[in-house]
Design a protein around this motif. Structure first.
Motif, PDB file in Angstrom:
ATOM      1  N   ALA A 110     -15.967  21.354  -2.833  1.00 45.39           N
ATOM      2  CA  ALA A 110     -16.597  22.520  -2.209  1.00 45.39           C
ATOM      3  C   ALA A 110     -17.675  22.039  -1.246  1.00 45.39           C
ATOM      4  O   ALA A 110     -18.671  21.444  -1.669  1.00 45.39           O
ATOM      5  N   LEU A 111     -17.474  22.286   0.035  1.00 45.35           N
ATOM      6  CA  LEU A 111     -18.376  21.777   1.071  1.00 45.35           C
ATOM      7  C   LEU A 111     -19.131  22.899   1.767  1.00 45.35           C
ATOM      8  O   LEU A 111     -18.631  24.019   1.879  1.00 45.35           O
ATOM      9  N   ASP A 112     -20.317  22.577   2.266  1.00 41.72           N
ATOM     10  CA  ASP A 112     -21.081  23.506   3.103  1.00 41.72           C
ATOM     11  C   ASP A 112     -20.889  23.069   4.554  1.00 41.72           C
ATOM     12  O   ASP A 112     -21.692  22.321   5.113  1.00 41.72           O
ATOM     13  N   LEU A 113     -19.819  23.543   5.160  1.00 37.25           N
ATOM     14  CA  LEU A 113     -19.475  23.116   6.518  1.00 37.25           C
ATOM     15  C   LEU A 113     -20.229  23.882   7.591  1.00 37.25           C
ATOM     16  O   LEU A 113     -20.162  23.543   8.772  1.00 37.25           O
ATOM     17  N   SER A 114     -20.979  24.895   7.192  1.00 34.65           N
ATOM     18  CA  SER A 114     -21.715  25.694   8.170  1.00 34.65           C
ATOM     19  C   SER A 114     -23.116  25.144   8.451  1.00 34.65           C
ATOM     20  O   SER A 114     -23.743  25.530   9.436  1.00 34.65           O
ATOM     21  N   SER A 115     -23.586  24.251   7.604  1.00 38.16           N
ATOM     22  CA  SER A 115     -24.954  23.759   7.750  1.00 38.16           C
ATOM     23  C   SER A 115     -25.074  22.752   8.892  1.00 38.16           C
ATOM     24  O   SER A 115     -24.197  21.909   9.098  1.00 38.16           O
ATOM     25  N   ARG A 116     -26.183  22.843   9.624  1.00 39.04           N
ATOM     26  CA  ARG A 116     -26.482  21.867  10.675  1.00 39.04           C
ATOM     27  C   ARG A 116     -27.527  20.865  10.223  1.00 39.04           C
ATOM     28  O   ARG A 116     -27.935  19.991  10.992  1.00 39.04           O
ATOM     29  N   ILE A 117     -27.982  20.997   8.991  1.00 38.49           N
ATOM     30  CA  ILE A 117     -29.010  20.100   8.449  1.00 38.49           C
ATOM     31  C   ILE A 117     -28.380  18.750   8.128  1.00 38.49           C
ATOM     32  O   ILE A 117     -27.345  18.674   7.460  1.00 38.49           O
ATOM     33  N   ALA A 118     -28.998  17.680   8.600  1.00 38.28           N
ATOM     34  CA  ALA A 118     -28.429  16.338   8.452  1.00 38.28           C
ATOM     35  C   ALA A 118     -28.205  15.966   6.992  1.00 38.28           C
ATOM     36  O   ALA A 118     -27.174  15.378   6.643  1.00 38.28           O
ATOM     37  N   SER A 119     -29.160  16.305   6.121  1.00 39.52           N
ATOM     38  CA  SER A 119     -29.029  15.942   4.706  1.00 39.52           C
ATOM     39  C   SER A 119     -27.845  16.641   4.053  1.00 39.52           C
ATOM     40  O   SER A 119     -27.167  16.069   3.191  1.00 39.52           O
ATOM     41  N   LYS A 120     -27.579  17.887   4.475  1.00 42.86           N
ATOM     42  CA  LYS A 120     -26.451  18.613   3.897  1.00 42.86           C
ATOM     43  C   LYS A 120     -25.124  18.099   4.450  1.00 42.86           C
ATOM     44  O   LYS A 120     -24.109  18.088   3.742  1.00 42.86           O
TER      45      LYS A 120
ATOM     46  N   ARG B 199     -15.021  34.174  13.120  1.00 39.24           N
ATOM     47  CA  ARG B 199     -14.348  33.310  14.096  1.00 39.24           C
ATOM     48  C   ARG B 199     -15.321  32.299  14.697  1.00 39.24           C
ATOM     49  O   ARG B 199     -15.000  31.115  14.840  1.00 39.24           O
ATOM     50  N   LYS B 200     -16.514  32.770  15.048  1.00 37.31           N
ATOM     51  CA  LYS B 200     -17.520  31.879  15.617  1.00 37.31           C
ATOM     52  C   LYS B 200     -17.947  30.814  14.621  1.00 37.31           C
ATOM     53  O   LYS B 200     -18.092  29.631  14.964  1.00 37.31           O
ATOM     54  N   ALA B 201     -18.142  31.231  13.362  1.00 37.53           N
ATOM     55  CA  ALA B 201     -18.560  30.277  12.319  1.00 37.53           C
ATOM     56  C   ALA B 201     -17.506  29.193  12.114  1.00 37.53           C
ATOM     57  O   ALA B 201     -17.822  28.007  11.996  1.00 37.53           O
ATOM     58  N   LYS B 202     -16.247  29.603  12.083  1.00 35.88           N
ATOM     59  CA  LYS B 202     -15.166  28.636  11.901  1.00 35.88           C
ATOM     60  C   LYS B 202     -15.084  27.676  13.081  1.00 35.88           C
ATOM     61  O   LYS B 202     -14.837  26.471  12.910  1.00 35.88           O
ATOM     62  N   ALA B 203     -15.293  28.194  14.286  1.00 36.24           N
ATOM     63  CA  ALA B 203     -15.259  27.342  15.482  1.00 36.24           C
ATOM     64  C   ALA B 203     -16.378  26.300  15.441  1.00 36.24           C
ATOM     65  O   ALA B 203     -16.186  25.138  15.832  1.00 36.24           O
ATOM     66  N   GLU B 204     -17.546  26.709  14.961  1.00 32.41           N
ATOM     67  CA  GLU B 204     -18.681  25.787  14.869  1.00 32.41           C
ATOM     68  C   GLU B 204     -18.465  24.733  13.789  1.00 32.41           C
ATOM     69  O   GLU B 204     -19.058  23.657  13.835  1.00 32.41           O
TER      70      GLU B 204
ATOM     71  N   HIS C 236     -17.298  19.193  12.596  1.00 31.63           N
ATOM     72  CA  HIS C 236     -17.633  18.569  11.324  1.00 31.63           C
ATOM     73  C   HIS C 236     -16.376  18.320  10.497  1.00 31.63           C
ATOM     74  O   HIS C 236     -16.216  17.261   9.872  1.00 31.63           O
ATOM     75  N   ILE C 237     -15.455  19.286  10.525  1.00 32.54           N
ATOM     76  CA  ILE C 237     -14.192  19.125   9.803  1.00 32.54           C
ATOM     77  C   ILE C 237     -13.400  17.942  10.352  1.00 32.54           C
ATOM     78  O   ILE C 237     -12.893  17.104   9.597  1.00 32.54           O
ATOM     79  N   LYS C 238     -13.308  17.855  11.683  1.00 32.86           N
ATOM     80  CA  LYS C 238     -12.555  16.756  12.299  1.00 32.86           C
ATOM     81  C   LYS C 238     -13.178  15.398  11.986  1.00 32.86           C
ATOM     82  O   LYS C 238     -12.468  14.420  11.740  1.00 32.86           O
TER      83      LYS C 238
END
Length: 289
Positions: free
Chosen positions: A150-160, A207-212, A216-218
């Motif tokens: 289970a990942l937090d792929l929406s976070s932009r925080i480096a530690s996360k 849609r925007k969240a998934k695009a962002e 990170h996913i790639k």
């Protein structure tokens, strides 16, 4: 070779001990089993030598009980060390011990109950212990199979973002050791207030969240040599998305992160890992940033 710490179950139960020994054997780790016992002997009206003798007998009985369990469950040639301690505050002792000793994980049977007055040992360990905690489910789904990260792929925080890689590394290692498939889940959670007030277009928001999330996913897919379509993203509250996917897949272990909030903030808000535990019938390996 690493080490796993197993907190021995109480009498007539071998859930954590069995799971810990199984995982250690598959991962090639040794095992330290810690068994705890405590009775407030100071309240008994008896001479000090008799209290000392009673304490010694209780420790010996506990050691014999747990050793018999280990002898029954351990694999041939498996390295297992047993230590029995007279200790009332198990969670704080474990957290302090793990700060001094390097363990791959702590394995404990889950007892998922808590009040504002007293947090359970599970919650205390999730909040206080820096070592990964595997909370073993007492009752599981039938025929459990894959490992779910289970990942937090929406976070932009480096530690996360770093924690996502750590979670995926642990999950991949477990899936390989258990000879099971690895599945990956992440949630797009819409702020409740905005959704309730109908202030946003939820489809566009998702849609925007998934695009962002895509870069990170790639990056993670390249790092762990996984196909991009292995990463599933669903809309909804994090704990419900994870629990739903785990139930759908009949996951045997969910690997996830926990921020480990403490004090009154944790009491009022709770941690995602703790909320997920309330919904799951499977083992949960919780990692800290």
């Amino acid at each position: 070779m690493g080490k796993i710490l197993v907190i021995a179950d109480q009498k007539d139960s071998a859930i954590a001990t069995g799971r810990g020994l199984e995982l250690a054997a598959r991962l090639g780790h040794s095992v330290d089993v810690y068994a705890f016992t405590y009775v407030p002997l100071g309240q008994l009206e008896m001479p000090a030598p008799e209290r000392t003798a009673l304490k010694r007998r209780l420790l010996q009985d506990r050691k014999a009980e747990v050793q018999a369990r280990i002898d029954k469950l351990a694999r041939d040639g498996q390295k297992v060390r047993l230590k029995v301690l007279w200790q009332k505050d198990v969670a704080n002792w474990i957290a302090d011990h793990c700060r001094k000793t390097d363990y791959e994980m702590v394995v404990k049977t889950g007892h998922r109950s808590e009040t504002l007055a007293r947090a359970s040992t599970d919650w205390q360990l999730l909040r206080e212990c820096n070592t990964p905690i595997l909370v073993v489910a007492e009752k599981k789904w039938r025929r459990t199979q894959p490992v779910l990260a289970a990942l937090d792929l929406s976070s932009r925080i480096a530690s996360k973002k770093k924690l996502n890689a750590t979670i995926l590394a642990h999950a991949a290692a477990l899936a390989e050791a258990m000879d099971e498939e690895l599945h990956i889940i992440s949630a797009v959670e819409i702020p409740t207030l905005l959704d309730d007030l109908d202030l946003i277009d939820t489809r566009s928001y998702v849609r925007k969240a998934k695009a962002e999330m895509e870069p990170h996913i790639k990056a993670l897919a390249r790092q762990f040599k996984l196909p991009v379509n292995a990463f599933v993203v669903k809309r909804g509250p994090v704990e419900k998305v994870i629990a739903s996917e785990a139930a759908k897949r009949r996951a045997q272990i969910v690997v996830m992160g926990t921020v480990g909030r403490k004090g009154i903030k944790a009491k009022l808000l709770g941690n995602t890992a703790e909320r997920v535990l309330e919904h799951l019938k499977t083992d949960v390996l919780a990692l800290k940033p």
